[in-house]
Design a protein around this motif. Structure first.
Motif: not given
Length: 1166
Positions: A186-187, A190-191, A193-194
């Motif tokens: 999950r991390w 998220s990173e 996509c950022d």
């Protein structure tokens, strides 16, 4: 990293030729160390400096500086994912600066980043492409597998580069960063996509429009997203859709700039000619044109990504890819509705609502919720609504609960925003879900019901009314609409589910108890037409359900999905609601009981309300209101209009129980009222029975009216004795003579006997659970009552009325089970209970009742009922009877051998009683493993003997006699219940030992009887051979040899085939055993010229030695030890470590009688 190929172009031709042989493709390995794990990257985060340089972009000064300061490391774009968003912005800013000076090298760093994010641990080779017009370029784009080398190759064009990726074949095993389990996956998502968002955001004013970066990046993502390798396809598809989302943000920013420029241009045009600046107007116009061109270019990029990647991947075989495509499509249509919110894009959302994976359907529904929740977008959704409305309605029946709930919320939005979108039939179909077993779905349907039907305005009044009256009229109108809906639906009879569905949305209406009670107390002449009798009964049910919901919360039997943890705020609200309902209903409830005194069912419902009163409320000290309530409840029970129904008696008993417990003021009032009421009933019953029973010879003599009076009083006492301890009135001595009177001609009617048996069983249960026994006299009196109850109930088991038989059976089972429990939990400091064991006659009667009343009909289906409901009710009754009997076995009241009669029906009645029989089997095995094994053996042997007797009689087949195939299948199912072989190996050995003894013991071979009469039982016994461990098979085979050693056996004859099959089952996995050699030795003497085998010699030698028995579960056994089943073990030294086959008290022969324990020593070899 990927080396910069432009450095080679700057060298001379000779240097280039010398390098071609060493590094023709300029490939650099990307080792696993470059990826690393998250913890190692975090540990070196402080030592990394994002601004020092990149892999392929380093100045000479930077290189020299790194040689001087060896501790400084170059940071890759992949490493920056671990450093947070601020470091990410700084590193991407440095990368943009490096891109301006070394474009190709920086672009190679970005390509390397995407390859690393895919989890690729291989080699990436880059070479320059001469031009897109090269005809040989596309022919070189391949993706193939070298199985010999264990490598995969992918060669693709990311202009101006031709990239070749080589990686091991196990990369597609699913282990890549996006699919890592736990928080790391999950991390990383998220990173990653950022990173895409920050990259596009920082490039939007500069290099994004250079026609080089985006072309290469889109080409790279298009090629990798089209790979058959899951890691490439998944990661690059995610990058592509996030890239498109970032481009949407850029386009929106450009649109805002264009609009702002238009405002400036219009402001310039409105100025006077003197103040107007033509140069500024031209500048603004040029800026508008430039922004429009940039927006057109961004929209072209978006179109390329959509057509090149989305249109291929939204139907991908991987559901995660389809899901993220649908999720991002909803974002695009929401943010950039001018370009994406049209039927050309909405059709993909509608199509994917048919996807077979719930998560994909869920993403579509959530995306549509965002669209329908935005009013300006609704005109563009009309065609989509009409086209896919039926699909959305059908998705409320989705097998995934979350999809169904979100679809119902979507349809609620559709219903709110468009009145004509859903027809009356559609709403009727959706409103049925208020009775759903899933509470979230029912609550969503309840919100739709409240919004469409109940949230209506009351009719206008002729005269002016104040706000309070207007509120009451509004609430009354909504209540009438609710009553009308429930009466029209005719789907469910339980109002509690309707109230639970409406609690979240219409809780204020349902918790308006003053309005509910005033509506019930309203007379038809005042304030308009009143409610009909049916509507009043239904409104009472709604009132009771709302009180229960406010007191206990949404925990309903048969409905799942409610919150299991209640927050402090919810607890505070629940406490406030309980206080309000207690203060109001304690005063109003007597009036309601008085008004509806003529309806027994309505009064029964109203009597449930005090069970939810709050003892700590302000009205708890209002003894006057409590006295009025007790008086009305007592009057309702003693009302001579008709006998009180079971529902009314049960509700009254439970209500008195809840009111008598505690220290509130009304508790003393309730206890006094209960004592007075029960004493009055007992005195009345004593007077009636004194006239009906003659003391010398108990005979029941009473006319019809007196019998009805006795029966009504008995029902009241039974209902209250079920909840309250009434031992002080000695009902046992008062009612027990009625059981003696039933044996003669003048016995009590069956309905009276039924209530007497039930009341006496309650007396015994309260006596057994009353606590400590003070003296031996008290214990003897209790045991005398227990014996008397069991003996007289035993006579009732033969009563012609089936209801009396069933009540006598249930009462005996419950009382004996409570007595067994009493012996386990009694206080050692007090006088212990005296043991009572049911006699053989009672045990036989209980077994006969179970066989006659439970296992009846074809395949235990019972008599054919008139309807499915009656059949289920009959099945439920028989299951309760069987469960009560099995409790006696589990608690040790009955001998374990009695369970054999139940185990016989494990296969025959598996659909109806299989779970109860299997649980009984497991419980008895926990009590005594060997005793349970003997019970299984006894069950099989009894069935086998019945079959043999039936075959010998030659008559018609008895329905209770099972066929040989069914007995064999039952043995197979019994064998499957032995799960852990090591744990139950002793039990399996006992099963085989008893089976062999059953077949060969006391058999003497004669010419008239060459084979044992029960030889075919070995075929049944062979079903347990697969559960024998390898050493135990040898032991069992040796034991079989001892019993067959003196017999003349020819396995080639048909009559000896069961023995041959059984031997084969033992030898199948005995490990390297020669079956032929064993077959040849069956006759005892060996053929001429052939000596016994070494194994047989060893067995004979061990038979003559002193035995050394040991347990089969003993783990320390020498290799030289062998087991023996010879009778000499019975005379062995008692101090030897032998294993008892069963406890002395539970040793049973095949006829079910008790044997001594001296013959049950079993010695097994490991």
């Amino acid at each position: 990293m990927i080396q910069d190929p432009t450095a080679a172009s700057r060298a001379t031709e000779q240097q280039k030729n010398s390098r071609d042989e060493a590094n023709s493709s300029r490939a650099v390995n990307q080792s696993e160390d470059e990826l690393g794990n998250a913890s190692r990257r975090k540990s070196v985060r402080q030592r990394k400096r994002p601004h020092e340089g990149f892999e392929n972009v380093q100045s000479k000064g930077a290189k020299a500086g790194r040689r001087k300061r060896g501790h400084v490391e170059a940071v890759t774009l992949f490493d920056v994912l671990t450093m947070g968003r601020s470091a990410m912005q700084a590193v991407i800013g440095d990368w943009i600066e490096a891109y301006g000076t070394h474009r190709d090298s920086s672009l190679l760093d970005l390509i390397s980043f995407f390859i690393q994010c895919c989890g690729c641990k291989g080699v990436v080779t880059a070479e320059m492409c001469q031009g897109k017009e090269d005809r040989d370029v596309m022919s070189k784009m391949v993706e193939e597998v070298d199985e010999v080398a264990g490598l995969q190759y992918k060669k693709f064009l990311a202009f101006p580069w031709i990239l070749t990726v080589t990686w091991p074949m196990d990369t597609d095993s699913g282990e890549y960063p996006l699919t890592q389990p736990g928080p790391y996956g999950r991390w990383f998502h998220s990173e990653f996509c950022d990173f895409m968002a920050v990259l596009v955001a920082q490039c939007q004013h500069s290099i994004i429009f250079d026609s080089y970066l985006m072309n290469t990046l889109i080409s790279l993502l298009t090629e990798l997203s089209d790979s058959y390798v899951r890691a490439f396809r998944h990661t690059c598809t995610l990058a592509a859709v996030k890239l498109l989302s970032s481009l949407v943000a850029v386009s929106l920013s450009l649109s805002v700039g264009i609009e702002h420029s238009h405002k400036l241009y219009r402001a310039q045009k409105t100025k006077t000619r003197r103040r107007r600046s033509p140069l500024k107007q031209e500048s603004i116009q040029r800026k508008i044109t430039e922004l429009r061109e940039k927006r057109a270019e961004v929209e072209t990029m978006m179109d390329v990504v959509f057509k090149g990647i989305f249109l291929k991947r939204y139907r991908d075989v991987l559901p995660e890819i389809r899901s993220l495509c649908m999720e991002e499509l909803g974002v695009w249509m929401k943010l950039y509705s001018s370009a994406f919110l049209n039927d050309s894009y909405l059709k993909y959302m509608g199509w994917m609502m048919h996807d077979k994976v719930p998560d994909v359907r869920l993403k579509c529904v959530l995306g549509l919720q965002a669209l329908y929740g935005d009013p300006p977008l609704l005109p563009k959704l009309d065609l989509f609504t009409s086209r896919f409305k039926d699909r959305m309605i059908s998705m409320t029946l989705d097998k995934d609960n979350e999809v169904a709930v979100q679809t119902m919320k979507l349809l609620l939005l559709v219903s709110k925003t468009s009145d004509g979108a859903l027809s009356a039939e559609d709403r009727r179909q959706l409103l049925r879900f208020v009775y759903s077993s899933q509470r979230p779905l029912a609550a969503a349907a309840g919100e739709l019901l409240f919004a469409r039907l109940l949230n209506t305005e009351a009719p206008a009044a002729d005269t002016e009314i104040n706000d309070e009256e207007a509120r009451e009229r509004q609430a009354s109108a909504r209540l009438r609409a609710l009553l009308h809906f429930h009466q029209e639906s005719e789907l469910h009879s339980h109002v509690v589910y309707l109230v639970d569905s409406l609690w979240d949305s219409g809780g204020a209406l349902l918790k308006d108890w003053p309005t509910l009670t005033s509506t019930l107390l309203q007379e038809p002449s005042s304030g308009g037409p009143g409610l009909t009798r049916a509507e009043q009964a239904l409104l009472v049910e709604i009132l009771v359900a709302s009180v229960r919901q406010a007191s206990e919360g949404p925990a309903l039997a048969g409905r799942s999905g409610a919150k299991k943890v209640t927050s402090a705020r919810e607890k505070k609200s629940q406490l406030d609601d309980c206080t309000k309902l207690t203060d109001h209903l304690l005063v109003v409830l007597p009036e309601l009981l008085t008004k509806f005194s003529g309806s027994c069912d309505t009064v029964a419902s109203l009597m449930k309300i005090p069970q939810y009163f709050l003892p700590e409320g302000p009205e708890a000290d209002n003894t006057q209101a409590a006295s009025r309530l007790m008086a009305e409840m007592g009057a309702a029970l003693d009302r001579p209009a008709g006998p009180a129904g079971p529902a009314l008696l049960e509700a009254a008993a439970r209500t008195f129980l809840s009111l008598c417990v505690g220290e509130a003021s009304w508790c003393s009032v309730a206890r006094t009222a209960r004592h007075s009421m029960v004493g009055r009933w007992v005195d009345h019953l004593t007077a009636l029975l004194g006239d009906s029973l003659q003391a010398e010879s108990p005979r029941f003599s009473a006319d019809e009216e007196k019998t009805a009076d006795i029966l009504a009083t008995l029902k009241k006492l039974s209902a209250f004795h079920n909840c309250h301890d009434l031992l002080e009135w000695n009902l046992f001595g008062l009612l027990s003579p009625l059981l003696s009177a039933e044996s003669g001609e003048g016995g009590a009617p069956p309905e009276v006997l039924l209530e007497v048996l039930q009341c006496l069983s309650y007396c015994m249960l309260w006596s057994l659970s009353s606590g400590t026994l003070n003296s031996r006299e008290t214990a003897e009196s209790q045991r005398l009552q227990l014996r008397l109850f069991c003996e007289r109930s035993n006579r009732c088991l033969s009563h012609p009325d089936h209801g009396v038989q069933q009540q006598a059976f249930v009462g005996v089972c419950d009382v004996l089970t409570a007595h067994a429990r009493q012996r386990q939990v009694w206080d050692p400091s007090s006088f212990g209970p005296l043991l009572y064991t049911p006699g053989p006659k009672l045990q036989r009667a209980l077994v006969a009742f179970v066989c006659a009343r439970v296992f009846v009909g074809p395949d235990c289906g019972g008599r054919s009922a008139d309807s499915e409901a009656e059949r289920l009710e009959e099945l439920h009754r028989r299951r309760n009877l069987l469960a009560a009997f099995c409790k006696l076995i589990v608690h040790g009241v009955l001998e374990m051998s009695t369970a054999a009669e139940v185990f016989m029906y494990y296969m025959k009645c598996n659909d109806d009683f299989g779970d109860i029989i299997k649980e009984t089997m497991n419980r008895t095995r926990q009590m005594d493993k060997l005793g349970s094994a003997h019970t299984l053996v006894l069950c099989l042997q009894q069935l086998f003997l019945r079959l043999k007797r039936e075959q010998g009689s030659g008559g018609e087949a008895h329905p209770e006699v099972q066929s040989f195939a069914s007995i064999k299948e039952l043995a197979r199912r019994f064998a499957l219940t032995f799960g852990e072989l090591v744990k139950f190996r002793e039990c399996i050995v006992v099963v085989h030992r008893n089976g062999i003894e059953f077949v060969f013991q006391e058999f003497s071979q004669t010419p008239d009887a060459p084979t044992p009469p029960y030889l075919s039982y070995l075929t049944i016994l062979g079903e347990f051979s697969s559960k024998l461990l390898k050493p135990d098979k040898k032991i069992v085979f040796s034991y079989l040899q001892k019993h067959t050693g003196g017999l003349a056996i020819d396995l080639r004859e048909e009559c000896w085939q069961p023995l041959a099959c059984y031997r084969a089952s033992l030898l199948a996995a005995a490990g390297g055993e020669d079956a032929v050699s064993h077959v040849s030795s069956d006759g005892g003497a060996h053929p001429p010229g052939r000596s016994p085998s070494s194994k047989q010699k060893r067995e004979v030698f061990l038979e003559n030695k002193a035995p050394c028995p040991f347990s089969p579960i003993d783990s320390e056994v020498s290799k030289g030890q062998r087991s023996s089943f010879s009778p000499s073990h019975r005379d062995a030294d008692p101090s030897s470590s032998s294993v008892r086959a069963e406890p002395p008290a539970r040793r049973l022969d095949f006829e079910g009688s008790v044997q001594s324990a001296g013959e049950d020593t079993v010695d097994v070899e490991l």
